[in-house]
Scaffold this active site. Structure first.
Site, PDB file in Angstrom:
ATOM      1  N   ALA A   1      66.539  23.906  36.027  1.00  0.00           N
ATOM      2  CA  ALA A   1      65.451  24.831  36.393  1.00  0.00           C
ATOM      3  C   ALA A   1      64.908  24.555  37.796  1.00  0.00           C
ATOM      4  O   ALA A   1      64.404  25.471  38.463  1.00  0.00           O
ATOM      5  CB  ALA A   1      64.332  24.744  35.360  1.00  0.00           C
TER       6      ALA A   1
ATOM      7  N   GLN B   1      64.090  13.166  51.985  1.00  0.00           N
ATOM      8  CA  GLN B   1      65.246  13.985  52.400  1.00  0.00           C
ATOM      9  C   GLN B   1      64.775  15.254  53.104  1.00  0.00           C
ATOM     10  O   GLN B   1      65.314  15.647  54.147  1.00  0.00           O
ATOM     11  CB  GLN B   1      66.086  14.355  51.173  1.00  0.00           C
TER      12      GLN B   1
ATOM     13  N   HIS C   1      66.707  23.774  40.429  1.00  0.00           N
ATOM     14  CA  HIS C   1      67.573  24.513  41.365  1.00  0.00           C
ATOM     15  C   HIS C   1      67.278  26.016  41.298  1.00  0.00           C
ATOM     16  O   HIS C   1      67.315  26.712  42.323  1.00  0.00           O
ATOM     17  CB  HIS C   1      69.048  24.279  41.029  1.00  0.00           C
TER      18      HIS C   1
HETATM   19  O1  PAF Z   1      69.578  17.078  47.364  1.00  0.00           O
HETATM   20  C1  PAF Z   1      70.814  17.202  47.174  1.00  0.00           C
HETATM   21  O2  PAF Z   1      71.257  17.695  46.141  1.00  0.00           O
HETATM   22  C2  PAF Z   1      71.787  16.704  48.238  1.00  0.00           C
HETATM   23  O3  PAF Z   1      71.313  15.553  48.857  1.00  0.00           O
HETATM   24  C3  PAF Z   1      72.144  17.794  49.259  1.00  0.00           C
HETATM   25  C4  PAF Z   1      70.938  18.232  50.066  1.00  0.00           C
HETATM   26  C5  PAF Z   1      72.757  18.984  48.552  1.00  0.00           C
HETATM   27  C6  PAF Z   1      73.179  17.244  50.252  1.00  0.00           C
HETATM   28  O4  PAF Z   1      74.347  16.835  49.596  1.00  0.00           O
END
Ligand code: PAF
Length: 283
Positions: A35, A155, A37
């Site tokens: 969910a 990230q 994503h």
């Molecule tokens: O967050 C993620 O799933 C990964 O680190 C990403 C941004 C797809 C890069 O592989």
């Protein structure tokens, strides 16, 4: 929704959309979609007329001994979810397409400072792998928007910084973390939790929430607050790596006058390394 494994096919689809005047949003993922994503996809679809979701378990961002081999891969279920969610293309390249010369000696992208603190200190090379694959995806798709969950807050900051430094004409969008009803942030790595560990896992968010409440109430003894949260996590059966109170703007240690803060944490619970964060307006 079309599954696209080939870069030429991807470029053909993108070219026809661009000719038609479409805008394009990219949602980079490693698959095993949940969910969280789908929240990224909804945001993408609200922003652009075409949505591309990439699914690629990027070997370069896994440190030696990590879970690359057992990382959950569910391509059929992922494609069904994306079709139902109204995605235009699922880009599912092979490692050979993403790393035509292998990844051991490939050209790589460093984001100094941000790549080696917090999670980067415990996973050396991880963020270089993330920045490198995200740059490749940006070059391949050339989206107008790129959507990332803010669950991995470090990230998101690193991608923003990299995109600004390299002058990518792409708007980087962060989407709030999706949580289960008990507070646990959704993550593919929650699959590794046993039933008993799953019961305990929400303690991570509870402990960070307790720490956030103290910051909101005006406490500024950051070292003591971090140590208390680390002890709380250990007492709850976690093996904590770090709990860090940081400035929201640059993830540096805050001064007592700083108001916009974020708490970042990572802790092992059994075989699962959980991360979480809470944004705080200090009192
Ligand atoms: O967050 C993620 O799933 C990964 O680190 C990403 C941004 C797809 C890069 O592989």
């Amino acid at each position: 929704m079309r599954p696209v494994e080939d870069i030429d096919e991807l470029h053909a689809a993108l070219a026809s959309w661009r000719r038609a005047g479409d805008t394009i949003a990219l949602v980079p993922t490693m698959g095993n979609l949940h969910a969280g994503h789908l929240a990224l996809v909804r945001r993408a679809r609200a922003l652009a007329s075409r949505t591309v979701v990439s699914i690629f378990v990027n070997p370069m961002q896994f440190v030696e001994g990590e879970d690359f081999d057992r990382y959950p891969r569910t391509p059929e279920a992922d494609q069904r979810m994306l079709a139902e969610a109204g995605v235009d293309a699922a880009f599912m390249p092979s490692a050979a397409q993403m790393y035509p010369n292998g990844y051991a000696d490939t050209t790589r992208v460093h984001v100094p400072g941000l790549e080696s603190i917090y999670c980067g200190a415990f996973r050396p090379g991880h963020f270089t792998g993330v920045a490198t694959v995200v740059v490749k995806l940006f070059n391949l798709v050339r989206p107008d928007f790129a959507i990332f969950g803010d669950k991995d807050f470090q990230q998101l900051m690193l991608v923003r910084r990299m995109a600004a430094d390299l002058r990518f004409p792409i708007e980087i969008i962060g989407v709030p973390t999706v949580r289960d009803a008990d507070g646990l942030a959704l993550s593919s790595r929650n699959n590794y939790l046993s039933a008993e560990e799953r019961g305990r896992a929400p303690r991570l968010y509870e402990i960070l929430s307790g720490l956030a409440a103290k910051l909101e109430a005006g406490s500024t003894d950051y070292a003591a607050l971090q140590a208390e949260a680390m002890s709380g996590l250990s007492a709850a059966g976690f093996v904590p790596q770090y709990v860090a109170i940081c400035r929201h703007a640059d993830l540096q240690p805050p001064r007592s006058a700083d108001r916009e803060l974020v708490i970042l944490a990572a802790a092992w619970l059994g075989n699962s390394r959980l991360i979480d964060h809470i944004e705080v307006r200090a009192g």
